[in-house]
Design a protein around this motif. Sequence first.
Motif, PDB file in Angstrom:
ATOM      1  N   ARG A 142      49.435  46.887  49.647  1.00 22.91           N
ATOM      2  CA  ARG A 142      48.315  47.156  48.260  1.00 22.91           C
ATOM      3  C   ARG A 142      47.855  45.777  47.813  1.00 22.91           C
ATOM      4  NH1 ARG A 142      48.747  51.979  46.100  1.00 22.91           N
ATOM      5  NH2 ARG A 142      47.966  51.312  44.131  1.00 22.91           N
ATOM      6  N   GLU A 143      47.777  45.219  46.841  1.00 22.38           N
ATOM      7  CA  GLU A 143      47.213  44.039  46.439  1.00 22.38           C
ATOM      8  C   GLU A 143      47.595  42.851  47.159  1.00 22.38           C
ATOM      9  OE1 GLU A 143      50.202  44.535  43.115  1.00 22.38           O
ATOM     10  OE2 GLU A 143      49.105  45.996  44.401  1.00 22.38           O
ATOM     11  N   CYS A 190      41.327  44.740  37.149  1.00 19.05           N
ATOM     12  CA  CYS A 190      40.840  46.134  37.575  1.00 19.05           C
ATOM     13  C   CYS A 190      42.157  47.070  37.431  1.00 19.05           C
ATOM     14  CB  CYS A 190      40.436  45.918  39.345  1.00 19.05           C
ATOM     15  SG  CYS A 190      39.897  47.584  39.942  1.00 19.05           S
ATOM     16  N   ILE A 197      44.189  50.232  38.721  1.00 18.07           N
ATOM     17  CA  ILE A 197      44.375  51.386  39.690  1.00 18.07           C
ATOM     18  C   ILE A 197      45.398  52.065  39.331  1.00 18.07           C
ATOM     19  CG2 ILE A 197      44.635  51.200  42.155  1.00 18.07           C
ATOM     20  CD1 ILE A 197      43.180  48.913  42.206  1.00 18.07           C
ATOM     21  N   ASN A 229      42.116  50.595  47.764  1.00 17.91           N
ATOM     22  CA  ASN A 229      41.819  50.135  46.309  1.00 17.91           C
ATOM     23  C   ASN A 229      42.027  48.770  46.101  1.00 17.91           C
ATOM     24  OD1 ASN A 229      41.711  53.473  45.015  1.00 17.91           O
ATOM     25  ND2 ASN A 229      40.381  52.572  46.466  1.00 17.91           N
ATOM     26  N   ALA A 230      43.472  48.576  46.159  1.00 15.09           N
ATOM     27  CA  ALA A 230      44.186  47.421  45.442  1.00 15.09           C
ATOM     28  C   ALA A 230      43.519  46.386  46.450  1.00 15.09           C
ATOM     29  CB  ALA A 230      45.591  47.497  45.620  1.00 15.09           C
ATOM     30  N   ALA A 283      40.011  45.331  45.666  1.00 23.17           N
ATOM     31  CA  ALA A 283      39.853  44.599  44.380  1.00 23.17           C
ATOM     32  C   ALA A 283      40.102  43.290  44.237  1.00 23.17           C
ATOM     33  CB  ALA A 283      40.658  45.451  43.649  1.00 23.17           C
ATOM     34  N   VAL A 317      44.652  43.061  39.977  1.00 25.15           N
ATOM     35  CA  VAL A 317      45.060  44.400  39.864  1.00 25.15           C
ATOM     36  C   VAL A 317      46.131  44.594  38.910  1.00 25.15           C
ATOM     37  CG1 VAL A 317      46.229  46.593  40.995  1.00 25.15           C
ATOM     38  CG2 VAL A 317      44.475  44.743  42.153  1.00 25.15           C
TER      39      VAL A 317
END
Length: 945
Positions: A328-329, A587, A589, A597-598, A601, A608
């Motif tokens: 993810r992020e 952001c 999420i 998405n992450a 961002a 995030v």
Amino acid sequence: MIDARSHSFADRHVGPDEGELARILDVVGVASLDELATKAVPASILDPAVGGVAAGLDALGEPLSEHEALAALTQLAGRNTTAVSMIGLGYYDTLTPPVLVRNILENPAWYTAYTPYQPEISQGRLEALLNFQTMIADLTGMEIANSSMLDEGTAAAEAMTLLRRASRSKSPRFVIDTDLFPQTRAIVVTRAEPLGIEIVEADLTQGLPDGDFFGVLAQVPGASGRVVDHAATIAAAHDRGALVAVGADLLALTLLTPPGELGADACFGTTQRFGVPMGFGGPHAGYLAVHTKHARQLPGRLVGLSVDADGDKAYRLALQTREQHIRREKATSNICTAQVLLAVVAAMYASYHGAEGLTAIAQRVHGHAERLAAGLRAAGVDVVHENFFDTVLAKVPGRAADVVERAKAWNVNLRLVDADHVGIACDEATTDAHVDSVLAAFGSTATVECTPAPFGNRTSAFLQHESFTKYRTETAMLRYLRALSDKDIALDRSMIPLGSCTMKLNATAEMEPITWPGFSKLHPFAPVADAPGMLQVISDLQDWLVAITGYDAVSLQPNAGSQGEYAGLLAIRNYHLSRGDDHRTVCLIPSSAHGTNAASAVMAGMRVVVVACRENGDVDVDDLRAKVAEHAAELSAIMITYPSTHGVYEHEVGEICAAVHDAGGQVYVDGANLNALVGLARPGRFGGDVSHLNLHKTFCIPHGGGGPGVGPIGVRSHLVPFLPGHPMAPELGGSGPVSAAPYGSASILPITWTYIAMMGARGLRHASLTAIASANYIARRLDEYFPVLYTGENGMVAHECILDLRPLTKETGVTVDDVAKRLADYGFHAPTMSFPVSGTLMVEPTESENLDEIDRFIDAMIAIRGEIDRVGAGEWPVDDNPLRGAPHTARCLVAEWNHPYSREIAVYPAGLDRPKVWPSVRRIDGAHGDRNLVCSCPPIEAFTS
């Protein structure tokens, strides 16, 4: 309801006919599609419809028939001028072998396939991609390459961030050569700013700049055409603790010493000139290659070699196949889509020509450039660089515009560099007549004889594997391509019920125009007057997508969904910065969000903050309000997917948007699931400020085995000034570019244009509702066998449903992987596994599958549940049953059989009522492949038993 007897295109696109739809609706428990809409879609966002046409969509006009649409596109293509293109800058005319056009680009066995996440039924594509990786590694002199990037500019940006991760330097400075392609420079600058990277431009022929820096980006040949030996620059950078990436032209590398042999740490570029038409900018497969020590830093996909259950060699996606979902992020890249179809074309182009053929093409290209330079010198024109491959830079003080204009009169497009300089690029399609026309434009009338000496200094061999030596005749290539495609399951053979991926019909009428010269032979930087038809297609699409989404403007530049996310978030970032709100960096999420998405961002310079979801899968609005309150002063945006990643229409979407807007944030609505919204609800009207749309999902551009994609963004009016711009297209305005070409993958936009034109407003709404009806039908019929995990307020799902296998796994030991592999024995591709919830299957039927095919899938799943029950009852052991042994090959039947189930059950299970699709390998050992990483064609001896 559309009259099933009308035979409009919509009737051909939508699978269930009137009778089948009635049966579907009866099981779902509604009397009509309109009733389904009111029960499934929240009333607060549902657009009213009159006569099957939703509000705002009357702008689409009456639908065209297939022949009418093709006639209209023929006229548009005819308005374009397919001039002789000698502009260069990374885009060149190429001669695509017809055997590749007909049997790859125009073959649904290749273009309708999905990303090879189920490797046992994707061996053909994986072998082709391994060939691509081998081709890149051989030509660049690197040890490992990924299986394609989105384009050259994106590959350069990814190379920059890779060097930053791999470098030991703590400096934020990154040096780029002044001779980079202008679009590459612009994309690197765009990517660097949110990440806090300081770009330093320098003429590398004059040495490296003072001070510390973590990396260097060079290009061979440069934008000016100059060929520079960067060995000294690379050594000097290494001495100062920096790493080096080189953008290299693959055709030139057949003649030049490859950067990997000079010590470069990474190579990037494009494979466009290997048989992939210019297409007004794309799609084209970029590449990125590194030495083995940096293999785990590579973004995107990597095809590796492993073994199957029988010990036979087999291909798979290696390492973290979907890094964004895992990290993810913390992901190193947001790249999700590649350019598989175009990578396959490029690899097969190299296979068809081989090392000798490619070298001959390169020498011919250079020969034309040498003849051009000799003619210019004879005419008294100053040729700026002595050392060049295909591009000649001519100095004509004050006369450059006049020369370009005169060449245009001969139907030749040259590059106007500035008032004093003209760039002329030769390519595979260049002829002596073209060179004569250019010389005439410069005022030369003399006939110039020139016999160029052999060019280049490469001594290392390349493309020696039999994949590049065996298929030189059309017969051999034709059979090779057929043999590869026979190993795969694509939409031409079976339903692909992948949740969140929308594998729908890619109609032949939609696909036909992409190979027309009026679209495919346009250079992206050609004069605007050359492309009125293409620009009309773009304008029409922008207008139609505005109507469909409710936004105020659309940019078609992002060439993947992940790039659309990135572009949308950059628009939000730049909007806040324009207002002095540089502190707005948070952001929000939801925990259920798509992994890109992450990652997107973070790439856009945001931090995030995860918002919790309730047990029913909806965003926890209480937690959202708490997070908004906590971060109100620094809130930049929220990213939500609608319908949700769980396949449900969340009724509180209006409250979610309002809460973020009230705190000064922006709302990003991920359009991955727009197939459940078109003609029903518009994100630009129910609270979104920006959305990306996946034209390769909702709007019929095919997946191509994992690409191409198009991820345009729609925005409200206040974000319009921050849409992606481009240095070679000042008419766009906006911010920095995210793709190498001004309009992204323009050559495949006629697919979506044709789809919308033929469906019309009524057909689009009918398609969305049919997809929703089919998903609910599957949910109703399978719920008692595999519980549906999430539903909306009225017990409805959207266009997909999640089947929960976790209780069965706990009771029996049968896993979601076992079910996925067993489906291959039934002739089906598996649904999406373990996303967004581990241990589940997410199923999406789309509107294009008729009831017979849907029922076959349901029957297969019910039969598999029966097999699971036999395992649970102890009839078959957990470690030896048809599910754990799946998939089964024809070869395994003739080996010793020591299983407690029969051969017949293995390969002709109950419910199989279609021609047998034989998987070509058994279940693949992924861990073995990661422990023993082999990502280029192994020696032939490795395949002998």
